[in-house]
Design a protein around this motif. Structure first.
Motif, PDB file in Angstrom:
ATOM      1  N   LEU A  79       0.822  -1.210   0.000  1.00 24.42           N
ATOM      2  CA  LEU A  79       0.000   0.000   0.000  1.00 24.42           C
ATOM      3  C   LEU A  79       0.856   1.259   0.000  1.00 24.42           C
ATOM      4  N   MET A  80       2.073   1.166   0.501  1.00 24.92           N
ATOM      5  CA  MET A  80       2.979   2.304   0.512  1.00 24.92           C
ATOM      6  C   MET A  80       3.753   2.432  -0.792  1.00 24.92           C
ATOM      7  N   VAL A  81       4.278   1.311  -1.290  1.00 23.00           N
ATOM      8  CA  VAL A  81       5.202   1.348  -2.428  1.00 23.00           C
ATOM      9  C   VAL A  81       4.490   1.720  -3.728  1.00 23.00           C
ATOM     10  N   VAL A  82       3.367   1.088  -4.007  1.00 19.18           N
ATOM     11  CA  VAL A  82       2.713   1.287  -5.308  1.00 19.18           C
ATOM     12  C   VAL A  82       2.332   2.752  -5.545  1.00 19.18           C
ATOM     13  N   PRO A  83       1.614   3.417  -4.619  1.00 21.29           N
ATOM     14  CA  PRO A  83       1.312   4.835  -4.868  1.00 21.29           C
ATOM     15  C   PRO A  83       2.555   5.718  -4.893  1.00 21.29           C
ATOM     16  N   ALA A  84       3.519   5.449  -4.000  1.00 23.65           N
ATOM     17  CA  ALA A  84       4.719   6.287  -3.949  1.00 23.65           C
ATOM     18  C   ALA A  84       5.512   6.202  -5.245  1.00 23.65           C
ATOM     19  N   VAL A  85       5.657   4.994  -5.783  1.00 27.29           N
ATOM     20  CA  VAL A  85       6.378   4.829  -7.046  1.00 27.29           C
ATOM     21  C   VAL A  85       5.624   5.503  -8.190  1.00 27.29           C
ATOM     22  N   ALA A  86       4.304   5.294  -8.244  1.00 25.68           N
ATOM     23  CA  ALA A  86       3.504   5.873  -9.324  1.00 25.68           C
ATOM     24  C   ALA A  86       3.543   7.402  -9.288  1.00 25.68           C
ATOM     25  N   ILE A  87       3.345   7.986  -8.112  1.00 29.24           N
ATOM     26  CA  ILE A  87       3.301   9.448  -8.004  1.00 29.24           C
ATOM     27  C   ILE A  87       4.657  10.066  -8.308  1.00 29.24           C
ATOM     28  N   SER A  88       5.723   9.525  -7.722  1.00 24.40           N
ATOM     29  CA  SER A  88       7.054  10.097  -7.949  1.00 24.40           C
ATOM     30  C   SER A  88       7.486   9.937  -9.400  1.00 24.40           C
ATOM     31  N   THR A  89       7.075   8.845 -10.056  1.00 24.63           N
ATOM     32  CA  THR A  89       7.423   8.650 -11.458  1.00 24.63           C
ATOM     33  C   THR A  89       6.697   9.654 -12.344  1.00 24.63           C
ATOM     34  N   VAL A  90       5.410   9.840 -12.120  1.00 23.45           N
ATOM     35  CA  VAL A  90       4.637  10.799 -12.921  1.00 23.45           C
ATOM     36  C   VAL A  90       5.152  12.220 -12.716  1.00 23.45           C
ATOM     37  N   LEU A  91       5.412  12.597 -11.467  1.00 21.54           N
ATOM     38  CA  LEU A  91       5.924  13.939 -11.194  1.00 21.54           C
ATOM     39  C   LEU A  91       7.315  14.128 -11.795  1.00 21.54           C
ATOM     40  N   GLY A  92       8.139  13.095 -11.745  1.00 23.76           N
ATOM     41  CA  GLY A  92       9.462  13.186 -12.362  1.00 23.76           C
ATOM     42  C   GLY A  92       9.376  13.345 -13.862  1.00 23.76           C
ATOM     43  N   ALA A  93       8.423  12.633 -14.498  1.00 26.68           N
ATOM     44  CA  ALA A  93       8.246  12.773 -15.940  1.00 26.68           C
ATOM     45  C   ALA A  93       7.782  14.180 -16.297  1.00 26.68           C
ATOM     46  N   LEU A  94       6.847  14.717 -15.528  1.00 23.84           N
ATOM     47  CA  LEU A  94       6.378  16.087 -15.777  1.00 23.84           C
ATOM     48  C   LEU A  94       7.506  17.095 -15.573  1.00 23.84           C
ATOM     49  N   ASN A  95       8.282  16.920 -14.517  1.00 22.26           N
ATOM     50  CA  ASN A  95       9.389  17.839 -14.265  1.00 22.26           C
ATOM     51  C   ASN A  95      10.424  17.779 -15.383  1.00 22.26           C
ATOM     52  N   GLY A  96      10.773  16.556 -15.801  1.00 25.54           N
ATOM     53  CA  GLY A  96      11.738  16.425 -16.878  1.00 25.54           C
ATOM     54  C   GLY A  96      11.240  17.032 -18.175  1.00 25.54           C
ATOM     55  N   TYR A  97       9.965  16.878 -18.442  1.00 24.69           N
ATOM     56  CA  TYR A  97       9.334  17.459 -19.632  1.00 24.69           C
ATOM     57  C   TYR A  97       9.380  18.986 -19.585  1.00 24.69           C
ATOM     58  N   VAL A  98       9.035  19.563 -18.449  1.00 24.39           N
ATOM     59  CA  VAL A  98       9.028  21.021 -18.310  1.00 24.39           C
ATOM     60  C   VAL A  98      10.437  21.583 -18.403  1.00 24.39           C
ATOM     61  N   LEU A  99      11.398  20.936 -17.736  1.00 21.51           N
ATOM     62  CA  LEU A  99      12.751  21.463 -17.668  1.00 21.51           C
ATOM     63  C   LEU A  99      13.515  21.349 -18.977  1.00 21.51           C
ATOM     64  N   THR A 100      13.015  20.551 -19.919  1.00 17.80           N
ATOM     65  CA  THR A 100      13.717  20.397 -21.198  1.00 17.80           C
ATOM     66  C   THR A 100      12.968  21.009 -22.380  1.00 17.80           C
ATOM     67  N   LYS A 101      11.654  20.999 -22.355  1.00 20.95           N
ATOM     68  CA  LYS A 101      10.886  21.466 -23.515  1.00 20.95           C
ATOM     69  C   LYS A 101      10.101  22.743 -23.258  1.00 20.95           C
ATOM     70  N   TRP A 102      10.044  23.203 -22.028  1.00 20.01           N
ATOM     71  CA  TRP A 102       9.322  24.435 -21.705  1.00 20.01           C
ATOM     72  C   TRP A 102      10.221  25.299 -20.823  1.00 20.01           C
ATOM     73  N   SER A 103      11.330  25.722 -21.400  1.00 23.95           N
ATOM     74  CA  SER A 103      12.321  26.471 -20.634  1.00 23.95           C
ATOM     75  C   SER A 103      11.731  27.779 -20.116  1.00 23.95           C
ATOM     76  N   PHE A 104      12.166  28.176 -18.926  1.00 23.00           N
ATOM     77  CA  PHE A 104      11.714  29.411 -18.305  1.00 23.00           C
ATOM     78  C   PHE A 104      12.850  29.963 -17.459  1.00 23.00           C
ATOM     79  N   ARG A 105      12.719  31.196 -17.031  1.00 22.53           N
ATOM     80  CA  ARG A 105      13.758  31.819 -16.230  1.00 22.53           C
ATOM     81  C   ARG A 105      13.906  31.092 -14.892  1.00 22.53           C
ATOM     82  N   GLY A 106      15.117  30.686 -14.602  1.00 24.19           N
ATOM     83  CA  GLY A 106      15.396  29.988 -13.352  1.00 24.19           C
ATOM     84  C   GLY A 106      15.245  28.481 -13.444  1.00 24.19           C
TER      85      GLY A 106
END
Length: 292
Positions: free
Chosen positions: A91-118
């Motif tokens: 119950l701990m591992v499955v949601p934690a892995v899913a959430i951190s993976t999705v957030l990491g994918a979104l962060n990587g997408y933003v930081l490489t394809k939607w550049s912004f100041r800072g």
């Protein structure tokens, strides 16, 4: 030089091959020895182990230690076995892995394809979080969980592992997306695709290799974690904490066969993950390392 000569440019003699394989077999046997000892002794009656036959195969095979470790071993106050703690870990591992993976994918997408100041500063801060020792964040985490009312609960442990895992998952996806052609994203924007549609229809379908890497990494770290589980688990302790309590709470004669069975039960999920998806791990790490 012909193609055939290029393919066989490095040649080894039969003796060299036998020597190399012999060394590899020796090291494999050496590293497999602890697993052999654990499996063999988990299938023995306790009398065989205390009789000095720890390195031998069982004379009387039994699965009773496994049943006891799973459902009736004394862990804490009640003889519940490892079953409820195994469920807590799932119950701990499955949601934690899913959430951190999705957030990491979104962060990587933003930081490489939607550049912004800072954006580079933000990525540096996320990268810095990967090197913060567990012990340093214990008091701040305890304070935050207490204020949120999540102390001693599964949601609290999920939050802790998501926060600590975002830095790693962002690093993986950012490096992977950095070599993805930006022209495809721009073309999609010209065609009217928005932020989330580009992410869902273009970025995610090509993210399979790095997703496997992120899931394996996060699953292994979260499942094997002991410090956060012992510090913030409360009455919802995970498998690793329960395994420690199983060994420490034994009174009188040490039931080594039950301990070995419990250790294997605790290690089985990560072992199965590597058996099923391990071959994709190195492939996913290498994907995106070379541009073009």
């Amino acid at each position: 030089m012909s193609v055939a000569e290029q393919d066989t440019a490095v040649r080894t003699t039969l003796f060299t091959k036998m020597f190399i394989y012999g060394i590899l077999i020796i090291f494999a046997l050496f590293y497999m020895m602890p697993l052999f000892v654990m499996v063999a002794n988990s299938l023995k009656p306790l009398a065989e182990i205390t009789g000095g036959n720890m390195m031998a195969l069982p004379q009387n095979w039994t699965v009773e230690p496994w049943k006891q470790a799973w459902s009736s071993a004394q862990i804490g106050v009640e003889p519940t076995g490892l079953k409820p703690y195994f469920i807590n870990s799932i119950l701990m591992v499955v949601p934690a892995v899913a959430i951190s993976t999705v957030l990491g994918a979104l962060n990587g997408y933003v930081l490489t394809k939607w550049s912004f100041r800072g954006d580079k500063l933000l990525f540096g801060l996320l990268l810095f979080s990967c090197f913060i020792p567990f012990q340093i964040v214990l008091i701040p985490m305890a304070t935050v969980l207490g204020k949120l009312g999540l102390a001693g609960s599964i949601p609290g442990l999920i939050l802790v592992h998501v926060v600590y895992g975002i830095g790693f998952s962002t690093l993986y996806y950012r490096n992977y997306y950095a070599v993805f052609p930006t022209e495809l994203v721009r073309a999609a924007m010209i065609d009217g695709a928005g932020f989330f549609r580009i992410f869902w229809r273009i970025m995610l379908p090509v993210s399979g290799p790095i997703t496997v890497v992120c899931v394996i990494w996060q699953f292994t770290n979260i499942w094997n974690d002991f410090l956060f589980g012992a510090s913030f688990g409360g009455t919802s302790q995970p498998m690793t904490v329960a395994l420690n309590n199983l060994v420490q709470s034994s009174t009188g004669v040490k039931e080594y066969n039950v301990h070995f069975a419990g250790a294997i039960l605790a290690a089985l999920p990560t072992l199965l993950v590597y058996i099923v998806a391990g071959r994709y791990f190195v492939r996913g790490l290498m994907a995106g390392s070379v541009k073009g």
